[in-house]
Design an enzyme around this catalytic site. Structure first.
Site, PDB file in Angstrom:
ATOM      1  N   GLU A  60       0.467   4.149   1.374  1.00  0.00           N
ATOM      2  CA  GLU A  60       0.665   4.753   2.692  1.00  0.00           C
ATOM      3  C   GLU A  60       1.798   4.063   3.451  1.00  0.00           C
ATOM      4  OE1 GLU A  60      -1.538   4.881   6.992  1.00  0.00           O
ATOM      5  OE2 GLU A  60      -2.836   5.049   5.237  1.00  0.00           O
TER       6      GLU A  60
ATOM      7  N   HIS B  53       0.834  -1.202   0.000  1.00  0.00           N
ATOM      8  CA  HIS B  53       0.000   0.000   0.000  1.00  0.00           C
ATOM      9  C   HIS B  53       0.870   1.254   0.000  1.00  0.00           C
ATOM     10  CE1 HIS B  53      -2.959   3.014   1.337  1.00  0.00           C
ATOM     11  NE2 HIS B  53      -3.853   2.204   0.796  1.00  0.00           N
TER      12      HIS B  53
ATOM     13  N   CYS C 191      -7.672   5.518  11.494  1.00  0.00           N
ATOM     14  CA  CYS C 191      -8.322   6.821  11.543  1.00  0.00           C
ATOM     15  C   CYS C 191      -9.785   6.704  11.976  1.00  0.00           C
ATOM     16  CB  CYS C 191      -8.189   7.532  10.196  1.00  0.00           C
ATOM     17  SG  CYS C 191      -9.434   7.118   8.974  1.00  0.00           S
TER      18      CYS C 191
END
Length: 488
Positions: A308, A306, A376
């Site tokens: 991120e 990924h 998050c």
């Protein structure tokens, strides 16, 4: 039932051995209107050949009506994207747009005038067979086109191509009919855009307003094809690496974060850099720097491929170890088992990430943890909201692109609750065959998916039969993030 104006169209449809009853309506609006009065209530598909109005609609192409226009007004066909998607998956060339009703075979001059209305095709029966208030669809296989009128030698070949396409379309028409029926939709709330995504999109739009096109963006600003396409139309240019950006240009860094090396490369090329990294991702980067700075091995719970995770690892590549699953957590090692810490990719499934973290905590009693969970708030909220409705649904639909980690995690959340789930980039991705017999649908969207895509899915389902919608909202999100000074 299938409504075919011509006998030859009816024969082509029957040759595909569909179980749907096929009705010969007769050619022209008068015969079609008479047939419509005799037809019983129920789902109805008008399928036959038609005339193309615009140059890009060619012989053998299919036009799926999203609106049927006639002298008495227009009838919307909201299930058009779902049917068009099913036809495209059969390998057919499909266009979606208005179909105009005419009381005669149009001339070339009339064809040009009608094209100016925005319609893609013309026929003489659909507007008389339109069934307002019940499932209705129109598929026209094009024979005559702009520059190739009906009365010419080539029409025979074009007619055969049109009939072949019509016959090939029958499996999709059958799936559409099987998917019709009354449904209940449970909307999970919150869903769709989060504050970080809205901030990132706003940054690109403001950069375009301030600097003009082109503005360059490294990788996808957020992982959603619709967002990227809309920004491209405004003048954003998406690149894979900084080296593709002309020296001195404006570059926006995407919401998922980048390595320090990328920032150095951008500075070296004299670029005006605007950072759209989500503040919650920045928090994880700061944690990695803090932990590695004191000599810890940092276990990064996440998916190595990924974007991120790539950016986070780049903060301290010698000190960060990516832990992708429980099996890896059980075997991972550190330089010093007493100097270890962990962080998380922000878009993981909460229960899965906690399972991995629990294994690490058991193996490394001195393991340091973030002061606050890294996953998050938006990811957590969307997963909890979906979990609250998943078991009540026969099927869960998750709106989001395949590149979106948080959207894929929502599919996994539903499946862990025992409910089959499907990821949709848009309503046309919904396989009609999945809807047969399904009466209760759970619907949500990943944090990078625009809200209007959810509305389009609901509208498409409404085109298959009556739909009642109930929203289950667990919490209200009021978080906002400040914009970088470069775009204020």
């Amino acid at each position: 039932m299938l409504c075919a104006p011509l006998r030859i169209e009816q024969a082509a449809l029957r040759a595909a051995r569909s179980e749907l009853p096929t009705v010969h309506t007769g050619l022209g609006p008068r015969r079609a209107a008479a047939t419509a009065r005799r037809l019983p209530a129920g789902p109805r598909i008008v399928a036959g050949i038609g005339g193309g109005l615009v140059p890009h609609v060619r012989p053998g192409d299919l036009v799926v009506a999203d609106e049927v226009r006639g002298p008495d007004g227009a009838v919307p066909v909201p299930s058009a994207p779902l049917l068009a998607g099913a036809l495209r998956r059969l390998g057919l060339t499909v266009h979606i747009g208005p179909v105009l009703g005419s009381d005669h075979v149009v001339t070339e001059r009339e064809r040009a005038e009608l094209a100016g209305t925005g319609a893609l095709a013309v026929d003489m029966e659909s507007h008389r067979l339109a069934a307002a208030g019940q499932p209705f669809a129109v598929v026209r296989s094009i024979v005559d086109t702009a520059g190739a009128p009906l009365l010419r030698p080539g029409t025979l070949g074009h007619g055969l191509a049109g009939l072949r396409s019509l016959r090939a379309a029958v499996p999709a028409l059958t799936a559409w009919a099987a998917a019709t029926g009354e449904r209940h939709v449970l909307l999970a709330g919150p869903r769709s855009f989060c504050a970080g995504v809205e901030r990132a999109i706003d940054i690109v739009e403001r950069a375009l307003d301030r600097h003009g096109a082109p503005v360059y963006v490294r990788r996808q600003i957020v992982h959603n094809t619709h967002v990227v396409r809309r920004l491209q139309e405004r003048g954003a240019v998406f690149v894979d690496e900084v080296a593709e950006v002309p020296e001195g240009a404006t570059l926006v860094l995407a919401a998922h974060g980048v390595t320090p090396a990328v920032r150095r490369d951008a500075t070296g090329r004299g670029l005006t850099v605007i950072d759209a990294t989500c503040p919650l991702v920045t928090k994880v980067h700061n944690e990695v720097r803090r932990y590695s700075g004191r000599g810890d091995t940092v276990f990064l719970i996440g998916h190595a491929e990924h974007e991120e995770v790539e950016g986070t690892v780049g903060e301290a590549p010698e000190d960060v170890v990516v832990v992708g699953d429980v099996a890896a957590a059980r075997t991972v090692t550190a330089r010093d088992s007493t100097r270890v810490a962990y962080t998380m990719q922000t878009t993981l499934a909460l229960d899965e990430a906690e399972e991995i973290a629990a294994v690490l905590r058991e193996r490394f009693p001195r393991l340091s943890a973030p002061r606050k969970d890294d996953i998050c708030y938006a990811t957590t909220n969307r997963q909890q909201a979906l979990r609250a409705i998943a078991r009540e649904a026969d099927l869960v639909l998750v709106v989001g692109s395949g590149t979106s980690s948080n959207s894929r995690r929502l599919v996994e959340v539903a499946e862990r609750e025992g409910t089959p789930a499907v990821l949709l980039d848009g309503s046309s991705d919904l396989d009609l065959r999945r809807l047969a017999g399904v009466r209760t649908i759970g619907l949500t969207a990943g944090a990078s998916a625009p809200p209007h895509l959810v509305d389009e899915v609901v509208a498409g389902l409404g085109g298959l039969g009556p739909v009642t919608v109930a929203e289950r909202r667990l919490t209200e999100e009021s978080i906002t993030f400040t914009l970088p000074r470069e775009v204020l």
